[in-house]
Write a protein that holds these residues in place. Structure first.
Motif, PDB file in Angstrom:
ATOM      1  N   ASP A  37       0.687  -1.125   0.126  1.00  8.40           N
ATOM      2  CA  ASP A  37       0.303   0.047   0.159  1.00  8.40           C
ATOM      3  C   ASP A  37       0.673   1.568   0.304  1.00  8.40           C
ATOM      4  O   ASP A  37       2.166   1.180   0.252  1.00  8.40           O
ATOM      5  N   ARG A  62      -3.802   6.447   2.489  1.00 11.07           N
ATOM      6  CA  ARG A  62      -3.994   5.712   2.137  1.00 11.07           C
ATOM      7  C   ARG A  62      -4.165   5.489   0.805  1.00 11.07           C
ATOM      8  O   ARG A  62      -5.258   5.311   0.780  1.00 11.07           O
ATOM      9  N   GLU A  91      -3.627   0.174  -3.249  1.00  9.84           N
ATOM     10  CA  GLU A  91      -2.880  -0.705  -2.710  1.00  9.84           C
ATOM     11  C   GLU A  91      -3.539  -2.122  -3.162  1.00  9.84           C
ATOM     12  O   GLU A  91      -4.021  -1.778  -4.905  1.00  9.84           O
TER      13      GLU A  91
END
Length: 126
Positions: free
Chosen positions: A101, A112, A115
Motif C-alpha cells: 500500500d 492510504r 493498494e
C-alpha cells in the motif's frame, strides 16, 4: 476516500519507473507540496517482514517516492507521484508475490491512497 487498487509486476534487475496521478473526486490534481509518503511491499497484510520500503526520502540510487513525478521535474502541485526502484535495488529482491500500500501524510493527516498485489518476475540474465 477509499484507496484505489492497482496491481503491478517488478522485473528483478530492471528499473521500475511508475508514475501515478493523485486527483480529487472532481479529477483535479492534489497539491503534494507539504506531503511525505511511504510504501511497503510485504508477503501478506499481517506479515512483519517488508521486502522493500520506499519513502519520499530517496535512497542514493533514486529508489523511493518522488512527489515531482517519475522524472523529478514535475511540480508537486501536479499530484504526480513517481514510484522508482533502481535496477540495483530490484536485483536484491527475491519473492514471488506480495501486497503493498502507498500512504501519504501531511502533518497528522495520513491517507492510504493505493493498494494491491505485486509480482516479482525473476531475472535470468545476470
Amino acid at each position: 476516500m477509499a484507496a484505489g487498487r492497482y496491481s503491478f509486476t517488478i522485473e528483478q534487475g530492471s528499473t521500475l519507473n511508475l508514475e501515478l496521478q493523485y486527483k480529487d473526486a472532481s479529477g483535479n490534481p492534489i497539491d503534494l507540496t507539504k506531503y511525505s509518503g511511504k510504501m511497503q511491499i510485504r508477503p501478506s497484510v499481517t506479515s512483519t517482514t517488508a521486502y522493500i520500503t520506499l519513502s519520499s526520502s530517496l535512497q542514493a540510487d533514486g529508489t523511493g517516492l518522488n512527489f515531482s513525478g517519475s522524472n523529478g521535474t514535475t511540480p508537486p502541485t501536479s499530484g504526480s507521484i513517481g514510484v522508482y526502484i533502481s535496477a540495483a535495488s530490484s536485483s536484491l529482491l527475491s519473492f514471488d508475490t506480495g501486497v503493498y500500500d502507498l500512504e501519504i501524510a501531511s502533518g497528522s493527516f495520513v491517507s492510504r491512497i493505493l493498494e494491491g498485489q505485486v509480482k516479482l518476475s525473476l531475472n535470468v540474465t545476470r
